[in-house]
Design an enzyme around this catalytic site. Structure first.
Site, PDB file in Angstrom:
ATOM      1  N   HIS A 397     -25.747  12.012  99.030  1.00  0.00           N
ATOM      2  CA  HIS A 397     -27.232  12.403  98.783  1.00  0.00           C
ATOM      3  C   HIS A 397     -27.994  11.438  98.173  1.00  0.00           C
ATOM      4  O   HIS A 397     -27.684  10.669  97.059  1.00  0.00           O
ATOM      5  CB  HIS A 397     -27.216  13.587  97.634  1.00  0.00           C
ATOM      6  N   HIS A 398     -29.044  10.890  98.790  1.00  0.00           N
ATOM      7  CA  HIS A 398     -29.946   9.737  98.403  1.00  0.00           C
ATOM      8  C   HIS A 398     -31.286  10.438  98.250  1.00  0.00           C
ATOM      9  O   HIS A 398     -32.158  10.418  98.910  1.00  0.00           O
ATOM     10  CB  HIS A 398     -30.005   8.978  99.465  1.00  0.00           C
ATOM     11  N   GLU A 468     -38.432  16.555 102.403  1.00  0.00           N
ATOM     12  CA  GLU A 468     -39.531  16.284 102.025  1.00  0.00           C
ATOM     13  C   GLU A 468     -40.126  15.095 102.886  1.00  0.00           C
ATOM     14  O   GLU A 468     -40.980  14.168 102.682  1.00  0.00           O
ATOM     15  CB  GLU A 468     -39.639  15.843 100.554  1.00  0.00           C
ATOM     16  N   GLU A 492     -34.583  27.291  99.952  1.00  0.00           N
ATOM     17  CA  GLU A 492     -34.370  27.146  98.679  1.00  0.00           C
ATOM     18  C   GLU A 492     -35.770  27.769  97.907  1.00  0.00           C
ATOM     19  O   GLU A 492     -35.733  28.013  96.577  1.00  0.00           O
ATOM     20  CB  GLU A 492     -34.408  25.641  98.391  1.00  0.00           C
TER      21      GLU A 492
END
Lengths: 689, 689
Positions: A397-398, A468, A492
């Protein structure tokens, strides 16, 4: 991605035309016709069986450097050709895609001096139109700055629209279903309180993909294809004539795009159908994208994973260590790995593994994360070994927090660290205002960034899922390691305090966001009231359990995260195993019945076997579905397994009422299925050999 | 950088003060006095022997986030201390620097709610004042955005000023010498046609370092120290009261600085002297910078180099390959290496070695250079081996063209490539509009970038010389591998078609730009008419040959590029050897006579030997210098070697008329030297043992 055949006809090598010419191009089946007029300005229009769908609409540009308006042209030459070919995507809804169009290229020269040359290329398919601008290398122009693209889409009628408000930084809105005349984009934007970063684009500006329905029953779909070195195109409505004008996302100084000749814009796409299913079935956007360069793509493997993620959303854990409920700790992640191994799930995403989450959001802070330093309670080496021993992969995860300069500085080391730890998939995130300050998520600079990350990752054989980022435009055909993105209001948002998700949301997403490419929607919620760890929460998942299962078939993605917690998924182990058996790659897909805001029913055939899945989702209405299995091969016997809403199921009051049926089925059979309000179903059909 | 002793007196641990207090602090010698008044707003003023030099001037900030004005404060507490210590710079004009000041710290709280705490720290030296703002960690404030710094410097009198116009992107202007009332910054900016990128800051905005001279004979010098995570401070003049107000360079969205509590601004510096020489001798700015962290700095070695550079400026060669006169080709660079080896010059800078120069400037193009790909006619491996065999080092050139995002993405690889090829010095360049677009060379983002490059380079033991960066503020004390920068109108402007350089330029630079830190001025031009390769050029070097030699002594830098072509340098081999014998590090320096715009005479003693150099430069006037050698140790004998303008020398008509004299000298001797118009001299004085 083999090109299976190519049928190419040069209809006419070259026309040399007078300045006042009008030109016409028909689709291969003759049903759609494109007309070019060049009176004062150059316009195009589009008709179906003689009925005008897009009225004469402007083409051109205004440049800020050199200061030029490109709207009055001489047509120097035109070329036509017909192309009919098929190609095979690396993964997707079908294993072979037909790419059949007639193409008209207009070689234009501006009437003002210094004359600038532009080529507009139209590709007219049976299901719609794509066109783009090319700036050939030429004497009078080299670098130029686009102030605005003048492309318009003039409808002249008050169509029904499924839209989200224009915004330079987010596409995470709920959809509005209104007439064009009723669009108030700012109000729709301002009422959304759960989106972290917004930059409203104006009261008449809306986003694409945009689904329109005309009173004559046409379904028109506007979007773009192959968006790379260019800003996102949003659309500004003129209510006087119901035209939509391109509104490109600006950069920090108000310019739209920096280009050099020898380049092209993205394609502008108009899908046309007399049925809603025709929109869903269209491959026009993918066809307008370039094939991937030839090479070894064997490292790109569709997959499902779970994530140390939802427990932070619902308040069980936290991303940050200081919270004292840090979820990404070694012991907890081992449990996720155990769970994944037990069910044969390929990966475990771990959010919050790295230092910086105590102070990451909302301050336009540049040095947020370094992407290589784990928290002290997260033993990456130990977990790497543990995951490998269980044949599970950790997924990186970045989260950039929008600080993209910081990410780019550190990207090489971040990816190298992944390789060192055997990770081949990264989820990137851009929650926050962008740095470089003044740039936007949807601007040219960021679109280049997303591709930069994709290409850097590809060098190291890493697959990318982005959140995003700007919404997709079919680029995964060209860059197949860009597996999926969120770029929409994802699952989510069930936990968003103000609006959450409506039951109709997914039925519109299928027509809008999904047309650009795979969506990392994170379906698979098995627990519906979200107050288990925080009694004050009123949030809930507004689907039934059957619909959560159905989404794995209805929403195509080669990479899918199951959203819910292992402990929730384990409450329905048979459902979970059923989901994990659903293919991630298909031979055929057929949209049987669909309407934006109402329902979507699709039948898909596995790429690897003769197994079919038929699945449907509904909006807030209960709906009866009539299934006809005549698509099954005659003379064979099949076993059907149906997962559906049980009697009394309801997204709000009774989401988990679910029913499973098994029976033998043949091509002659028919079936009625009841979908509950917010419900859905899946039928799995396996051949009995 | 050893701290030799520390004398620290707490004059008073703490004062608790009433809101209306006025406070006074005197310099260690009692000559300067600082007064703080806190009536409506908080002000400071500065007097020398009771004569008010800086009238009561405002302190404070306006923030854009949170929206606050910080100008009315309660003084919660004040602390005073006296510090007297010495330290040794790694390289510099002297081997030991005394740092002696009295310090007053005001702990302030804003009167408006929510109350914000700020500390202003004043350090009053015998030669001036430094002050800065510190934002302690506090309850009501964490991140904040500075809209403007309200610091002012009110003089109330129409001083003579040596100034360049305010500009967010360049400091490469010729100096103006006018009264404050005569400042028209935009006119001064617009008339400069040879600066590639300009962003004028306003008609009353000027830059620092700013040298002022009062009618009472005071020399006042305004600048700043330790500028790191902050924008450059320029100054906006109010002609009504002759006050100068801080004008910070904005970012892409108009903000000035993004800070978090627990940080400080740079120091604002006011050097005060009754003599011009006192300004040049002041170490106040260096003293206000932090010491370098302890560590191994043995890899930082002062050096001289030549460059494949000037031949492109004068039209003999070119940076780009397409020109067909590509200078950075293997054979040509070997000649430079041979030349360097022959004279014992440590390095050879090669500009134009890398691909991209055909199309690098003026289009805000992001992907310009990759910093690792040489042109095909430049055999880097061969040249690396060749240079090593000759004990010469290649010096890397990283021209970013202002595309800093591109540079930062590639920086690790670029530096690794240097290490691989044995290079330990890089010249960076920023010729072009900055990307991120909307950012400026002198903004906070870029100041952070320059430090980022410096720190990345230090990790790999690489020394940095930067061009087109923001002007220095003494940071080389803290980051000693930031050896020098241009950040001024350098010697290369001799070739600028419109104005070039005036003979007085260097005499002003010594008072302005040089006070911030070492200048890569590239002196050493031995050929004066610049039309040898292009007969159409009217440009020329407006100094005499003797002055070019003198600049190596007068302008201190630990790293110096000899500007001229080897074939020109070789015309005066004795002069060249003389220059190469001039130390790059000094034990003592004494400014004997100086006036901005007129002349600078300095005596320096080598760090490694008892050898002295006395050198002078003049403006366009012929000047007679009276030298007194009483500083030499009595009872010893010395050999003097003088290089001076010969009779009839003149910067325009006869620049190369030069004369060399050798004689024996003692401390009792005196000497008159004539400097020609635009001339200069150097005396080297070696002890005879």
């Amino acid at each position: 991605m083999k090109k299976s055949f190519l049928f190419l006809v040069f209809l006419s090598a070259t026309h040399v035309l007078c300045a006042q010419a009008s030109l016409q191009l028909n689709s291969p089946d003759g049903q759609l016709s494109l007309r070019i007029d060049n009176q004062q300005t150059l316009t195009y229009s589009l008709a179906h069986q003689g009925k005008l769908l897009v009225q004469p609409s402007r083409l051109g540009f205004s440049f800020s450097k050199p200061k030029l308006t490109l709207s009055e042209f001489e047509i120097i030459e035109s070329q036509e050709q017909e192309v009919d070919q098929s190609w095979s995507p690396l993964y997707g809804e079908k294993s072979s895609i037909r790419d059949h169009y007639r193409e008209l290229s207009l070689f234009l020269r501006t009437k003002t001096q210094p004359a600038v040359e532009v080529v507009v290329t139209f590709r007219l398919f049976n299901d719609g139109l794509g066109f783009r601008y090319t700036f050939p290398v030429q004497k009078n122009l080299n670098y130029f700055v686009i102030e605005e693209e003048l492309t318009a889409f003039k409808f002249g009628a008050d169509h029904l629209a499924f839209w989200i408000p224009g915004d330079y930084d987010t596409n995470e809105f709920l959809y509005q279903s209104t007439r064009l005349s009723e669009i108030n984009a700012l109000q729709a934007n301002f009422q959304e309180l759960d989106i972290s970063v917004k930059s409203p684009a104006g009261d008449r500006v809306i986003q694409t993909p945009l689904q329109l329905v005309t009173d004559q029953g046409y379904y028109l779909h506007l979007h773009e294809a192959a968006l790379g070195n260019y800003p996102v195109m949003q659309l500004e409505l003129d209510k006087a004539d119901f035209s939509l004008q391109a509104h490109l996302v600006p950069d920090a100084v108000g310019n739209k795009a920096y280009l050099q000749t020898g380049s092209s814009t993205p394609w502008r796409s108009i899908i046309v159908s007399t049925t809603p299913e025709g929109i869903l079935a269209s491959d026009l956007i993918l066809n307008l994208n370039d094939p991937a360069p030839s090479g070894d793509y064997s490292w790109i493997t569709p997959q499902r994973f779970i994530g140390v993620w939802w427990e932070m959303h619902v308040g069980k854990g936290s991303w940050d260590l200081a919270s004292r409920k840090h979820a990404a700790n070694t012991d907890n992640v081992k449990k996720y790995i155990d769970f994944a191994a037990n069910y044969g799930i390929q990966g475990v995403l771990v959010e919050g593994w790295n230092q910086g989450w105590e102070d990451w959001f909302g301050n336009w802070k540049e040095e947020v994360f370094d992407f290589v330093s784990p928290y002290p309670d997260y033993n990456l080496d130990e977990l790497t070994a543990y995951a490998q021993s269980k044949k599970v992969r950790l997924i990186m995860h970045h989260e950039t927090a929008g600080s993209v300069t910081n990410y780019e500085r550190r990207l090489d080391q971040a990816l190298d660290k992944m390789v060192l730890h055997g990770m081949n998939t990264v989820k990137t995130g851009y929650v926050g205002k962008i740095i470089p300050r003044g740039e936007h998520h949807d601007g040219q600079w960021m679109n280049r960034h997303y591709l930069h990350v994709g290409m850097k990752a590809a060098e190291k054989k890493i697959m990318v899922v982005s959140h995003e980022s700007s919404r997709p435009t079919g680029l995964h055909r060209t860059y197949p390691n860009l597996m999926a993105s969120e770029a929409a209001r994802g699952n989510e948002f069930n936990n968003a305090p103000t609006f959450g998700l409506t039951p109709e949301h997914e039925t519109i997403l299928a027509f809008t966001r999904l047309k650009g490419g795979p969506l990392d929607y994170t379906p698979g919620f098995f627990d519906f009231k979200l107050n288990r760890f925080d009694a004050s929460r009123k949030t809930q998942v507004n689907t039934t359990l059957a619909k959560q299962v159905a989404l794995f078939v209805v929403f195509y993605s080669p990479i899918q995260m199951l959203g819910d917690l292992p402990e929730n998924l384990e409450k329905f182990p048979e459902l979970l195993r059923f989901i994990l058996g659903i293919p991630l790659d298909w031979k055929e897909s057929h949209y049987l019945d669909a309407a934006p805001g109402d329902q979507v029913i699709v039948a898909r055939k596995s790429k690897d076997s003769s197994t079919w899945y038929v699945a449907g989702i509904s909006d807030e209405q209960a709906r009866e579905v009539q299934l006809d299995f005549s698509f099954l091969e005659k003379g064979r016997q099949f076993r059907a397994q149906l997962i559906k809403d049980a009697e009394g199921a309801h997204y709000d009051s009774n989401p988990t009422a679910i029913e499973t049926l098994d029976w033998k089925l043949g091509p002659e059979d028919k079936l009625r299925i009841q979908m509950a309000p917010g419900g859905g179903f899946v039928v799995k059909i396996e051949e009995i050999r």
